[in-house]
Design a protein around this motif. Structure first.
Motif, PDB file in Angstrom:
ATOM      1  N   ALA A 121       0.832  -1.204   0.000  1.00  0.00           N
ATOM      2  CA  ALA A 121       0.000   0.000   0.000  1.00  0.00           C
ATOM      3  C   ALA A 121       0.866   1.253   0.000  1.00  0.00           C
ATOM      4  O   ALA A 121       0.376   2.348  -0.211  1.00  0.00           O
ATOM      5  CB  ALA A 121      -0.905  -0.005   1.220  1.00  0.00           C
ATOM      6  N   ASP A 122       2.193   1.073   0.243  1.00  0.00           N
ATOM      7  CA  ASP A 122       3.125   2.195   0.280  1.00  0.00           C
ATOM      8  C   ASP A 122       2.701   3.223   1.321  1.00  0.00           C
ATOM      9  O   ASP A 122       2.785   4.433   1.100  1.00  0.00           O
ATOM     10  CB  ASP A 122       3.194   2.859  -1.098  1.00  0.00           C
ATOM     11  N   ALA A 123       2.203   2.738   2.453  1.00  0.00           N
ATOM     12  CA  ALA A 123       1.686   3.640   3.477  1.00  0.00           C
ATOM     13  C   ALA A 123       2.824   4.293   4.249  1.00  0.00           C
ATOM     14  O   ALA A 123       3.835   3.667   4.510  1.00  0.00           O
ATOM     15  CB  ALA A 123       0.812   2.850   4.446  1.00  0.00           C
ATOM     16  N   ALA A 124       2.649   5.575   4.591  1.00  0.00           N
ATOM     17  CA  ALA A 124       3.664   6.281   5.380  1.00  0.00           C
ATOM     18  C   ALA A 124       3.531   5.886   6.840  1.00  0.00           C
ATOM     19  O   ALA A 124       2.439   5.613   7.323  1.00  0.00           O
ATOM     20  CB  ALA A 124       3.481   7.783   5.235  1.00  0.00           C
ATOM     21  N   THR A 125       4.665   5.833   7.530  1.00  0.00           N
ATOM     22  CA  THR A 125       4.609   5.520   8.949  1.00  0.00           C
ATOM     23  C   THR A 125       4.142   6.760   9.697  1.00  0.00           C
ATOM     24  O   THR A 125       4.726   7.827   9.533  1.00  0.00           O
ATOM     25  CB  THR A 125       6.006   5.124   9.451  1.00  0.00           C
ATOM     26  N   PRO A 126       3.070   6.657  10.492  1.00  0.00           N
ATOM     27  CA  PRO A 126       2.601   7.856  11.177  1.00  0.00           C
ATOM     28  C   PRO A 126       3.608   8.309  12.242  1.00  0.00           C
ATOM     29  O   PRO A 126       4.216   7.476  12.898  1.00  0.00           O
ATOM     30  CB  PRO A 126       1.292   7.397  11.839  1.00  0.00           C
ATOM     31  N   PRO A 127       3.808   9.621  12.364  1.00  0.00           N
ATOM     32  CA  PRO A 127       4.754  10.095  13.371  1.00  0.00           C
ATOM     33  C   PRO A 127       4.223   9.828  14.776  1.00  0.00           C
ATOM     34  O   PRO A 127       3.013   9.780  14.986  1.00  0.00           O
ATOM     35  CB  PRO A 127       4.850  11.596  13.093  1.00  0.00           C
ATOM     36  N   ARG A 128       5.158   9.666  15.706  1.00  0.00           N
ATOM     37  CA  ARG A 128       4.731   9.458  17.093  1.00  0.00           C
ATOM     38  C   ARG A 128       4.202  10.772  17.644  1.00  0.00           C
ATOM     39  O   ARG A 128       4.813  11.827  17.456  1.00  0.00           O
ATOM     40  CB  ARG A 128       5.912   8.980  17.940  1.00  0.00           C
ATOM     41  N   ARG A 129       3.077  10.700  18.292  1.00  0.00           N
ATOM     42  CA  ARG A 129       2.483  11.921  18.830  1.00  0.00           C
ATOM     43  C   ARG A 129       2.979  12.141  20.252  1.00  0.00           C
ATOM     44  O   ARG A 129       2.897  11.262  21.093  1.00  0.00           O
ATOM     45  CB  ARG A 129       0.952  11.811  18.823  1.00  0.00           C
ATOM     46  N   ARG A 130       3.542  13.303  20.481  1.00  0.00           N
ATOM     47  CA  ARG A 130       3.983  13.638  21.831  1.00  0.00           C
ATOM     48  C   ARG A 130       3.259  14.914  22.233  1.00  0.00           C
ATOM     49  O   ARG A 130       3.226  15.886  21.472  1.00  0.00           O
ATOM     50  CB  ARG A 130       5.498  13.877  21.862  1.00  0.00           C
ATOM     51  N   ARG A 131       2.748  14.866  23.465  1.00  0.00           N
ATOM     52  CA  ARG A 131       1.949  15.990  23.945  1.00  0.00           C
ATOM     53  C   ARG A 131       2.704  17.321  23.857  1.00  0.00           C
ATOM     54  O   ARG A 131       2.200  18.320  23.358  1.00  0.00           O
ATOM     55  CB  ARG A 131       1.559  15.754  25.402  1.00  0.00           C
ATOM     56  N   TRP A 132       3.975  17.322  24.357  1.00  0.00           N
ATOM     57  CA  TRP A 132       4.720  18.579  24.426  1.00  0.00           C
ATOM     58  C   TRP A 132       4.987  19.131  23.035  1.00  0.00           C
ATOM     59  O   TRP A 132       4.988  20.330  22.807  1.00  0.00           O
ATOM     60  CB  TRP A 132       6.020  18.402  25.213  1.00  0.00           C
TER      61      TRP A 132
END
Lengths: 584, 238
Positions: free
Chosen positions: A382-393
């Motif tokens: 699917a050539d999907a992008a890796t979602p970035p890690r979400r950090r609160r700060w």
């Protein structure tokens, strides 16, 4: 098995042909490191060769005795030596005086050795120009003659007495200029100086009543046995003379060694950057191979074969480049005869260079290849992008940032590994530039008693510095371009989306530039102390720290270069119509 | 007597996320596909058709339940064993063709055979035979970029048949094709059905469903309808 091998070779060749630019970049990166390493190792390998050739051509001695005593006492000290066990031949004792010589307004310490016109059994200096000693004439050691710009036919002054230069010669019985072993009679403190030969009948007159020393040359049945002799101010062996001659290359060797480390690091970062870009593009290919039944080992084999082929080609290219460049850099002292590249590179050099190239290729590819092989097939297809890690700060902070800075932070959050590579690239480049700044501040001249002359070690180091600088700047530039290029390609889609949400083209291009400059800042900041620390660690002499302003200017210069390199592709990327990007 | 079922699932479930974000892509599906059957799986976007196909092909692991292929349970197999299974027993046809751009048509077709360890000469003969069968013998040495969409999909179908698989799994095989190219693919599927090839086709296209022996409709990850057809198919009569 034959079918799988055919498949690996086919995919290898087709992919290399299809991605010529990337292949070339990989080759350049690894070749720069291997060529520098070849130069460094060749320098170590062949530094002793000209001395060995000179020793053979001049019937060089295995042991040279020069007692600190003078006159009769010195002759008495030397008398028993020729009869000692293992000694096969000898020449001398020849009278020696430690005087001064002036030529072309330069005055220097000079070791004067009295000789007969007839050749001696041991130590027959090879005349490289003119003729051998005759009354009233002087023969100057060739490296010393070069340093003082003396030619055959010139007139020099030895202790104020004019003498005609009848020729130049080389010897293996004393280290070449400036390590001829000059000292005050009876003193153990050796100072820099040159060597001349005069007719034995002239030396007493030149010494003008000062007591003469004597020197005796011996050959042994087993030349290696001379290593067992106790070295001191009164005794030298051919090995100790060879070591002193090798000092000429000491600084250049150190520069190439440290430069080689830095270049290897830079090559690793560069290769990792190119490979990361390739693997991103090849994820779909990995997915396809897995879908048609390729196992993890086969996928790893397909990719590793490609990088190993590039690594081996780079090793061969680096070996050839380093080997051909060596004679330019490894200019033997004029005080020695012989050539450098008469033999192929040593096996040790070939192995070390090949291991380095393969290590760079494997280290840079292993993690991405393993990751690609372990990626879910559906995900890869699917050539999907890796979602970035979400950090609160990070989210809290990004809400308060100006648009351009926000875009830059978001681009780096998507590809943290690429940001780290930019940092490493900047860190190594700044470290190297600071190191070279420190080297520029070292002593360029040394004292010859009365006159300061250019340091021949420094000249060779300068050439090594130029080699390292050119390779380093070239590689850093390639890395920066690759990193910017992949960032631009990768960020096209999110930037287009940002523009549909209201970001201006200027904000988009500045954001892209910020994404490259942000990780470069800690790299440049850390590179300054790293450069100073590295030189302090490896330098044998005391180092002269450059002014703080220079260090600051270096760090800012590196950051400006990164910004400038990023600006052009960023501007071009932001000019592309949004819809065109979104459609692709 | 041997079991005629080649593909079987029991309680097959695939979930994503958790709590309020929980998505049941495939929800407790029981399915039996006899050898030689052409099964069409239909349904709206996001109903779980493609996920079901990926689970059947071992491209994804289920959250719960079992998948059996020719009597072997595959959902517990290692990655290496799954790779072998895909090589020897399964053929895939994708909506986006997924051909290797740097390989010619014949090289793409023989890819799976070479991976399976077939001798290069035999793999090449088989690939040429398959290209002939899909009507592309004269395009064997063309790169995918020189082929039309329909031709590329026919190359992909030939590749899927390379190792004489027990089941061919096709995910929206006509989704990227125009009408003319869709007809070419439909004819090919009809030929495969007639030759007794087991086919599972996920599709939006009602014309593909018309080629099938059986149509399963999916909604919210579960089977909403299961119909066995016996009427006219595209391009001829049953």
């Amino acid at each position: 098995m034959a079918g799988r091998l055919l498949l690996v070779c086919r995919l290898l060749l087709r992919d290399l042909r299809r991605r010529r630019t990337e292949t070339l970049l990989l080759l350049v990166a690894i070749t720069a490191a291997t060529a520098t390493l070849t130069l460094g190792l060749t320098l170590s390998e062949v530094a002793d060769r000209p001395y060995a050739q000179t020793r053979a051509a001049t019937a060089g001695p295995d042991v040279v005795g020069t007692p600190l005593s003078t006159g009769r006492a010195a002759l008495d000290d030397l008398a028993p030596w020729p009869a000692e066990a293992g000694v096969t031949n000898h020449s001398g004792p020849f009278p020696v005086a430690y005087l001064t010589m002036t030529a072309h307004d330069a005055t220097a310490h000079v070791v004067v050795e009295g000789r007969d016109a007839a050749p001696a059994a041991v130590d027959r200096p090879a005349v490289t120009d003119g003729v051998w000693v005759r009354p009233g004439g002087v023969v100057v050691e060739r490296a010393f003659a070069d340093a003082l710009r003396i030619s055959t036919g010139d007139t020099v002054s030895v202790e104020g007495r004019p003498m005609r230069v009848t020729g130049t010669a080389v010897t293996a019985a004393r280290p070449t200029y400036p390590y001829a072993g000059w000292h005050h009679p009876g003193s153990v403190l050796v100072e820099r100086g040159g060597l001349i030969w005069v007719d034995q009948r002239d030396i007493a007159g030149l010494a003008d009543g000062r007591p003469l020393s004597y020197t005796l040359n011996l050959t042994l049945a087993d030349p290696a046995a001379s290593a067992a002799y106790r070295l001191g101010p009164d005794l030298r062996t051919w090995q100790s003379i060879g070591d002193l001659n090798g000092r000429l290359y000491g600084d250049a060797r150190l520069t190439l060694l440290v430069g080689g480390w830095l270049l290897s690091g830079l090559a690793l970062a560069g290769v990792a950057g190119v490979v990361a870009g390739r693997i991103m593009a090849q994820r779909r290919r990995v997915g396809l191979l897995k879908a048609v039944g390729a196992g993890p080992a086969m996928i790893a084999a397909v990719h590793l074969a490609e990088y190993l082929a590039i690594g081996l080609t780079a090793a061969a290219t680096g070996l050839a480049a380093g080997w051909f460049a060596a004679p330019v850099l490894i200019r033997p002292s004029a005080g020695l005869i012989g050539t450098i590249n008469t033999q192929p590179p040593a096996l040790r050099t070939v192995i070390a260079v090949t291991v380095l190239a393969l290590a760079i290729a494997v280290a840079a590819t292993l993690v991405p290849v393993v990751r690609a092989a372990a990626t879910s097939t559906v995900h890869a297809l699917a050539d999907a992008a890796t979602p970035p890690r979400r950090r609160r700060w990070r989210i809290w902070l990004s809400r308060r940032l100006p648009t351009a800075l926000l875009i830059g932070v978001r681009i780096n959050a998507r590809r943290p590994r690429r940001a780290r590579l930019v940092m490493v690239n900047t860190l190594i480049t700044t470290t190297a530039l600071v190191g070279l700044l420190v080297l520029r501040g070292r002593v360029e001249h040394f004292d010859l008693g009365y006159t300061a002359l250019a340091n021949p070690r420094g000249e060779r180091q300068d050439q090594a510095v130029v080699v390292v600088m050119v390779a380093l700047c070239g590689l850093a530039l390639v890395n920066a371009i690759v990193s910017t290029w992949t960032a631009v390609l990768d960020a096209r889609q999110p930037l287009a989306v940002a523009r549909t949400l209201g970001a201006t083209p200027a904000q988009a291009s500045v954001g892209l530039a910020v994404a490259q400059v942000l990780p470069a800042v800690p790299g440049a900041a850390l590179g300054v102390p790293a450069g100073l620390g590295l030189l302090t660690l490896v330098s044998r002499d005391e180092i002269a720290y450059p002014p703080v302003a220079w260090l600051l200017a270096t760090a800012l210069g590196v950051l400006s270069a990164v910004a400038a390199l990023t600006a052009v592709p960023a501007l071009v990327a932001a000019r592309r119509p949004v819809m065109e990007t979104l459609r692709t | 007597m041997t079991d005629p079922t080649v593909l079987r699932t029991r309680g097959l479930t695939r979930r994503y996320g958790r709590d309020s974000g929980l998505v049941r892509a495939v929800d407790d599906v029981d399915l039996d596909v006899p050898a030689g059957q052409t099964l069409a799986v239909m349904g709206p976007s996001g109903c779980g058709k493609s996920t079901l196909l990926h689970l059947l092909g071992g491209l994804q692991r289920p959250t719960a339940g079992e998948v059996w292929l020719a009597g072997n349970r595959i959902d517990t197999m290692s990655e290496r064993a799954l790779a072998r299974l895909r090589r020897d027993s399964l053929g895939f046809v994708f909506q986006s063709f997924h051909l290797m751009d740097e390989l010619t048509a014949v090289e793409n077709v023989e890819l799976a055979a070479l991976l399976a360890g077939r001798p290069p000469r035999r793999a090449r003969q088989r690939a040429l035979h398959l290209l002939d069968r899909v009507g592309l013998a004269d395009r064997a040495t063309h790169l995918p970029s020189a082929l039309s969409g329909g031709q590329r999909q026919r190359v992909a179908i030939a590749r899927a048949l390379s190792n004489e698989p027990q089941v061919v799994l096709a995910d929206e095989p006509t989704g990227n094709l125009d009408s003319a190219a869709t007809l070419e693919v439909l004819r090919l599927f009809e030929d495969l059905r007639a030759a007794g090839q087991t086919l599972v086709v996920v599709t939006h296209d009602a014309r593909i469903a018309a080629v099938a022996d059986r149509v399963v409709a999916m909604r919210d990850g579960a089977f909403a309808d299961d119909t066995r057809l016996a009427g006219t198919v595209y391009g001829g009569r049953r």
